[in-house]
Design a protein around this motif. Structure first.
Motif, PDB file in Angstrom:
ATOM      1  N   LEU A  27       0.786  -1.234   0.000  1.00  0.00           N
ATOM      2  CA  LEU A  27       0.000   0.000   0.000  1.00  0.00           C
ATOM      3  C   LEU A  27       0.817   1.283   0.000  1.00  0.00           C
ATOM      4  CD1 LEU A  27      -2.769  -1.184   2.470  1.00  0.00           C
ATOM      5  CD2 LEU A  27      -2.814  -1.227  -0.015  1.00  0.00           C
ATOM      6  N   MET A  28       1.831   1.363   0.856  1.00  0.00           N
ATOM      7  CA  MET A  28       2.638   2.578   0.977  1.00  0.00           C
ATOM      8  C   MET A  28       4.030   2.197   1.470  1.00  0.00           C
ATOM      9  SD  MET A  28      -0.159   5.101   2.896  1.00  0.00           S
ATOM     10  CE  MET A  28       0.570   6.691   2.471  1.00  0.00           C
ATOM     11  N   ASP A  34      -3.195   3.497  12.327  1.00  0.00           N
ATOM     12  CA  ASP A  34      -1.964   2.843  12.778  1.00  0.00           C
ATOM     13  C   ASP A  34      -1.018   2.465  11.651  1.00  0.00           C
ATOM     14  OD1 ASP A  34      -3.499   0.830  11.731  1.00  0.00           O
ATOM     15  OD2 ASP A  34      -3.187  -0.588  13.359  1.00  0.00           O
ATOM     16  N   GLY A  35      -1.495   2.535  10.402  1.00  0.00           N
ATOM     17  CA  GLY A  35      -0.630   2.121   9.296  1.00  0.00           C
ATOM     18  C   GLY A  35      -1.226   2.531   7.965  1.00  0.00           C
ATOM     19  N   SER A  36      -0.691   1.969   6.893  1.00  0.00           N
ATOM     20  CA  SER A  36      -1.111   2.408   5.566  1.00  0.00           C
ATOM     21  C   SER A  36      -2.491   1.876   5.190  1.00  0.00           C
ATOM     22  CB  SER A  36      -0.070   2.013   4.518  1.00  0.00           C
ATOM     23  OG  SER A  36       0.527   0.786   4.786  1.00  0.00           O
ATOM     24  N   GLY A  37      -2.887   0.741   5.766  1.00  0.00           N
ATOM     25  CA  GLY A  37      -4.231   0.232   5.483  1.00  0.00           C
ATOM     26  C   GLY A  37      -5.291   1.241   5.902  1.00  0.00           C
ATOM     27  N   LYS A  38      -5.160   1.745   7.133  1.00  0.00           N
ATOM     28  CA  LYS A  38      -6.160   2.723   7.603  1.00  0.00           C
ATOM     29  C   LYS A  38      -6.002   4.057   6.885  1.00  0.00           C
ATOM     30  CE  LYS A  38      -7.499   0.691  11.991  1.00  0.00           C
ATOM     31  NZ  LYS A  38      -6.306  -0.082  12.438  1.00  0.00           N
ATOM     32  N   PHE A  68       8.073   9.041  11.964  1.00  0.00           N
ATOM     33  CA  PHE A  68       7.640   8.048  10.983  1.00  0.00           C
ATOM     34  C   PHE A  68       6.741   8.731   9.957  1.00  0.00           C
ATOM     35  CE2 PHE A  68       7.947   5.020  14.689  1.00  0.00           C
ATOM     36  CZ  PHE A  68       8.863   4.130  14.140  1.00  0.00           C
ATOM     37  N   GLU A 106       2.266  11.967  16.597  1.00  0.00           N
ATOM     38  CA  GLU A 106       2.820  11.452  17.856  1.00  0.00           C
ATOM     39  C   GLU A 106       4.274  11.029  17.737  1.00  0.00           C
ATOM     40  OE1 GLU A 106      -0.437   8.472  17.600  1.00  0.00           O
ATOM     41  OE2 GLU A 106       0.233   8.153  19.671  1.00  0.00           O
ATOM     42  N   SER A 107       4.665  10.652  16.523  1.00  0.00           N
ATOM     43  CA  SER A 107       6.020  10.115  16.356  1.00  0.00           C
ATOM     44  C   SER A 107       7.075  11.207  16.347  1.00  0.00           C
ATOM     45  CB  SER A 107       6.110   9.291  15.057  1.00  0.00           C
ATOM     46  OG  SER A 107       6.158  10.133  13.913  1.00  0.00           O
ATOM     47  N   THR A 128       7.075   3.217   4.181  1.00  0.00           N
ATOM     48  CA  THR A 128       7.132   3.883   5.488  1.00  0.00           C
ATOM     49  C   THR A 128       8.578   4.214   5.811  1.00  0.00           C
ATOM     50  OG1 THR A 128       5.179   2.624   6.164  1.00  0.00           O
ATOM     51  CG2 THR A 128       6.376   3.768   7.886  1.00  0.00           C
ATOM     52  N   TRP A 157       3.021  10.627  11.247  1.00  0.00           N
ATOM     53  CA  TRP A 157       2.355  10.421  12.524  1.00  0.00           C
ATOM     54  C   TRP A 157       2.788  11.524  13.498  1.00  0.00           C
ATOM     55  CZ3 TRP A 157       3.022   6.226   9.356  1.00  0.00           C
ATOM     56  CH2 TRP A 157       1.914   5.400   9.192  1.00  0.00           C
TER      57      TRP A 157
END
Lengths: 339, 339
Positions: free
Chosen positions: B218-219, B257-261, B296, B284-285, B221, B282
Motif C-alpha cells: 500500500l505505501m 496505525d498504518g497504511s491500510g487505515k 515516521f 505522535e512520532s 514507510t 504520525w
C-alpha cells in the motif's frame, strides 16, 4: 551437575530444555507445561519429565495419555535453578513460587526489568549476575543489540546508537497475529521500549530506537546506526565482529538476501528447528561514513536468547566465568558459524 | 492554456492525466499507451484522446475496439509539454523524440538524474526548473524526503539526515513481485540510492539512507532521523509541518496505525483511487532528543509525485512562480488535509 528446571515449554522453553540437556555440567530435571498439546507430546517423546504448570489442569495430561512427574512446585523444589519461559507477565507472577523454594530463577525479556536482580547478556554483563538470586535474559532484540554494542563500545566507544527495528509480526505458529499487507510504526511513539531495555544492560549508553511491524514471521531485521567515538573503517569493524562467536557475518558470496534464505541455510546445516542463535549481519552492509557505522542484521526471535539462558543459569550458580561459560555453551550447542 | 501530452498511461500517467485535466491553465492533448488494456479502456471512457506509444502495435487498439487519435509523435508534436510516465529507463530512450520536436519534457524519478536538466521538487527547488527544457520529478521516496527536509533546512539547518526506508514490495497490481513473508535489506549495501537522489535536489545535504523491502503493497514507510543544526522541540516541528500543505500530520485521535487505515481514510474522503498525495506523518512520532529529530512517515508511492508533475509542467513553461503553482495545483486537485 546443576539441576535445571524449565517452567513453560513453548517457543523458548523447548529450546532451553534441549540446550540444557546438551550441557556437560547441567541436568534437566524436567519441564512444566500448562496443557498437553503437541509440544507436551514432543517433550514426553524426548523423555523430558513433565510437570503440570497448573495443578487444576493436571488431569488433562492423563486424559491425553501423558504421564506427569509431578506439579510445578515439585519441579521448582528439585531444581538448583529454574528457567522461567512462561508468557510475558506470567514470570512475574511466578517469582514468589521460586522465592518460597529458595530456587534461583532466570526470567525472560518479556518481563519488566524489576522482575530480577539483573538484566543479563552473556557478552555484555555476565559478571553482574554471578551469585545473584535471579537474572532476566533481555529480549531477542535487546540481546541482538547488546552483542554488537559490547564490542563496539570496547573497541571504539559508542557516542550514540540509533536503531530502527523492523519486527516480524508474529512467529510462524502465531496464526492470529498481523499485520497483513501493512507496515506499522509500532509503537508510533519514539523511542520504542528497546532503547530503554538496552539501558538495563548498558546504563550509560545513548540510544534511540524506533520500532515497526511488518507481515513477516521468520526473523526481525535491524537497521543499525552507531556513531562511534573514535575513527573506524568498515574492514576493521568486520574483523572485530568476526572474532565474536555469536555474530555471523553473512558473506556476499552466500547469496543470502533475507531471513527466508537464512532459515534455509540453517536447515541445510542441520540446525535443530532451523535455529539461528547468532546475530546474522550482512558483511556487505557494514559501512562507515565519517564516525557513523551502519549495518543490517537479522535476529531469529525464537532462538537467539537460548545460549544466553544457559549462560545465565551458569552465572547464577557461579560455576564459571563469562568466557568459560560462553565457550562451554557454544561447544555443547554448536553455536558459531564458520563460513 | 498549456497543452500537455502524457506519454505512458500506467500508475503515474493516469493520475497525471487526471490532475492536468483538473488544472485551470492546462489542457490534456491526450495520452500515449503501448497496449489496449483495461487502463486504455478507462482512458477512452474518460474521453482522453489515445495515441499509440508503439506504432507497430497500433492495430491492436482497433482490434480491441479503441479509436486512436494518432501515434506518439503526433502527441509530442501537438503538446507544449510532454510528461513522460513510461517505465524506468524508457524515458531516457524517449528523450530524443522530445528533442526532435522541441517539446519540453517532464521525466519521472525512475530515470537517472542526467535524463533532464534539473531534478525537481516543487517545495525545494522549483525555480531551478523555470525555463528549462526538461525536468525530472524525483521518485516518490525522494519527493517525500524533500518535502520535510526543505522546511527543516530553512528553519533549523540540517546537520545530517539518516533515513531507513521500509519499502512496499510492489504496488497492489504488481502481482509478480515479492517478497512474501520476508524482510529484505534492499540494497544490502549502504547507502541506498535514495540519499544520492536527495542530493540531486539538495546538493550539499549530508544524508545516509538504508533501504528495505517487505511484504506490503500500500505505501512505503520511512523511519527518519534528522540531526538539526539548532535547538528545536517537537511542538515547534509539528507547527512547522502543519503549515506545509503537502504534509499531513496524522492526529493521535484518528486511530490510524498504518497504511491500510490511511488508504481507508482516503477512500472515505472520496479521494480518487484512494490517493494520498501528501506525506502522512504520525504527529505522535515527532520526537526531539537533543538535536536529533525522529519521525515516521508513510508515502503513497502511486500518487505523491502527481502534484509535483503538474508543478514541473508549470515551471518548464514559466507560467507561475513556485508558490502560485503549488497553490493552483492544490486547489485544482484538492491536495491538503485539514483534520
Amino acid at each position: 551437575m546443576t539441576q535445571v528446571g524449565v517452567n513453560g515449554y513453548g517457543t523458548i522453553g523447548k529450546r532451553v530444555a534441549d540446550a540444557v540437556t546438551a550441557q556437560p555440567d547441567m541436568e534437566l530435571v524436567g519441564v512444566a507445561k500448562t496443557r498437553p498439546n503437541f509440544e507436551a507430546e514432543a517433550a514426553a517423546r524426548k523423555g523430558y519429565p513433565l510437570y503440570a504448570a497448573v495443578p487444576e489442569r493436571a488431569d488433562r495430561f492423563g486424559e491425553a495419555g501423558l504421564d506427569l512427574a509431578g506439579e510445578v512446585e515439585d519441579l521448582v523444589d528439585a531444581a538448583d535453578v529454574v528457567v522461567d519461559c512462561t508468557p510475558s507477565g506470567v514470570g512475574a507472577e511466578n517469582r514468589s513460587l521460586y522465592r518460597d523454594h529458595d530456587t534461583p530463577a532466570v526470567f525472560q525479556g518479556g518481563e519488566d526489568a524489576d522482575v530480577a536482580e539483573v538484566s543479563f547478556n552473556a557478552r555484555a554483563n555476565y559478571a553482574e549476575a554471578v551469585g545473584a538470586d535471579s537474572a532476566r535474559v533481555v529480549s531477542c532484540n535487546t540481546t541482538g543489540l547488546s552483542r554488537i554494542l559490547a564490542p563496539l563500545e570496547e573497541a571504539y566507544g559508542v557516542g550514540k546508537a540509533r536503531v530502527t527495528l523492523v519486527r516480524r509480526g508474529g512467529d510462524p505458529g502465531q496464526t492470529g497475529r498481523g499485520p497483513i499487507d501493512d507496515i506499522l510504526p509500532d509503537p508510533v511513539t519514539i523511542p520504542s521500549h528497546h532503547g530503554p531495555d538496552v539501558n538495563t544492560v548498558f546504563p550509560d549508553l545513548d540510544i534511540d530506537t524506533l520500532g515497526m511491524k511488518v507481515p513477516a514471521t521468520l526473523m526481525h531485521t535491524h537497521s543499525v546506526n552507531v556513531t562511534l567515538e573514535s575513527e573506524a573503517d568498515a574492514a576493521a569493524v568486520r574483523e572485530l565482529f568476526a572474532d565474536e562467536s555469536r555474530l555471523f557475518l553473512i558473506p556476499e558470496s552466500a547469496d543470502i538476501d533475507g531471513s527466508g534464505k537464512l532459515k534455509e541455510f540453517a536447515n541445510d546445516a542441520g540446525r535443530p528447528r532451523g535455529d539461528l542463535w547468532e546475530n546474522c549481519i550482512w558483511a556487505e552492509s557494514i559501512t562507515v561514513e565519517g564516525r557513523d557505522l551502519y549495518l543490517f542484521q537479522a535476529i531469529h526471535q525464537e532462538s537467539d536468547v537460548v545460549p544466553e539462558n544457559v549462560d545465565a543459569v551458569r552465572a547464577l550458580t557461579g560455576g564459571a566465568d563469562a568466557a568459560e561459560s560462553r565457550a562451554t555453551t557454544e561447544d555443547a550447542m554448536g553455536v558459531g558459524i564458520d563460513y
